[in-house]
Write a protein that holds these residues in place. Structure first.
Motif, short mmCIF file in Angstrom:
data_model
loop_
_atom_site.label_atom_id
_atom_site.label_comp_id
_atom_site.label_asym_id
_atom_site.label_seq_id
_atom_site.Cartn_x
_atom_site.Cartn_y
_atom_site.Cartn_z
N THR A 28 40.94 39.49 24.89
CA THR A 28 40.02 40.56 25.25
C THR A 28 38.58 40.23 24.89
O THR A 28 37.68 41.02 25.16
CB THR A 28 40.44 41.87 24.55
N TYR A 29 38.36 39.07 24.27
CA TYR A 29 37.02 38.71 23.84
C TYR A 29 36.39 37.60 24.67
O TYR A 29 35.19 37.36 24.57
CB TYR A 29 37.04 38.28 22.37
N GLY A 30 37.19 36.94 25.46
CA GLY A 30 36.67 35.83 26.23
C GLY A 30 35.87 36.29 27.43
O GLY A 30 35.96 37.43 27.86
N ARG A 31 35.07 35.36 27.94
CA ARG A 31 34.29 35.61 29.15
C ARG A 31 34.89 34.78 30.26
O ARG A 31 35.04 33.57 30.11
CB ARG A 31 32.83 35.25 28.93
N TYR A 32 35.20 35.45 31.36
CA TYR A 32 35.88 34.77 32.46
C TYR A 32 35.17 35.08 33.78
O TYR A 32 34.98 36.25 34.12
CB TYR A 32 37.34 35.21 32.56
N ALA A 33 34.80 34.04 34.48
CA ALA A 33 34.41 34.22 35.87
C ALA A 33 35.70 34.42 36.67
O ALA A 33 36.72 33.79 36.38
CB ALA A 33 33.64 33.00 36.38
N MET A 34 35.64 35.30 37.64
CA MET A 34 36.86 35.70 38.35
C MET A 34 36.75 35.40 39.84
O MET A 34 35.65 35.37 40.41
CB MET A 34 37.11 37.20 38.17
N GLY A 35 37.90 35.25 40.45
CA GLY A 35 37.94 35.04 41.89
C GLY A 35 39.16 35.68 42.51
O GLY A 35 40.16 35.92 41.83
N TRP A 36 39.05 35.99 43.77
CA TRP A 36 40.18 36.48 44.56
C TRP A 36 40.42 35.51 45.70
O TRP A 36 39.46 35.06 46.36
CB TRP A 36 39.91 37.86 45.12
N PHE A 37 41.70 35.23 45.94
CA PHE A 37 42.09 34.31 47.00
C PHE A 37 43.23 34.92 47.82
O PHE A 37 43.94 35.80 47.33
CB PHE A 37 42.58 32.97 46.41
N ARG A 38 43.36 34.44 49.02
CA ARG A 38 44.53 34.78 49.85
C ARG A 38 45.41 33.54 49.89
O ARG A 38 44.91 32.43 50.13
CB ARG A 38 44.13 35.15 51.28
N GLN A 39 46.70 33.77 49.72
CA GLN A 39 47.65 32.66 49.71
C GLN A 39 48.64 32.85 50.85
O GLN A 39 49.24 33.92 50.99
CB GLN A 39 48.38 32.64 48.36
N ASP A 40 48.82 31.78 51.63
CA ASP A 40 49.79 31.87 52.73
C ASP A 40 51.14 31.33 52.28
O ASP A 40 51.32 30.93 51.13
CB ASP A 40 49.25 31.14 53.97
#
Length: 127
Positions: A28-40
């Motif tokens: 809960t303390y880390g910093r994360y860049a996030m992404g969303w992807f579509r998977q086929d």
């Protein structure tokens, strides 16, 4: 160990919307860049949305810009993908991903940049 869990998928009619959630647990303390992807079905992952760790900057793929938006709730350690005007071609497994960062406004648009992946949630758009 950091884990990502996506929820919110389902079956919707063309033109409808959905909100997907990606809960980050284990850190809960880390910093994360996030992404969303579509998977086929072939496990190929197509980039959709990228967010910096504080959601202050981001990038949308052309195919979803104007229809999809993304946000994060730091208190809930959750990232959201709001999808509008869904079409049959949006049918896929939607997966969120994270990469630890030190801060800044970095975001990443390729699968190779991400270190942690969720299992995905199925979105089916059909009449």
């Amino acid at each position: 160990q950091v884990q990502l869990v996506e929820t919110g998928g389902g079956l919707v009619q063309p033109g409808a919307g959905l909100i997907l959630s990606c809960k980050i647990s284990g850190d809960t303390y880390g910093r994360y860049a996030m992404g969303w992807f579509r998977q086929d079905s072939g496990q190929n992952r197509d980039f959709l949305v990228a967010l910096s760790w504080d959601a202050g900057s981001g990038y949308f793929h052309d195919s979803v810009r104007g229809r999809f938006s993304a946000s994060r709730d730091a208190a809930k350690n959750t990232v959201y993908l709001t999808m509008n005007n869904l079409q049959p071609e949006d049918t896929a497994i939607y997966v969120c991903a994270a990469v630890p960062v030190d801060g800044g406004s970095y975001y990443y648009t390729t699968p190779y940049d991400y270190k942690i992946w969720g299992q995905g949630t199925q979105v089916t758009v059909s009449s």
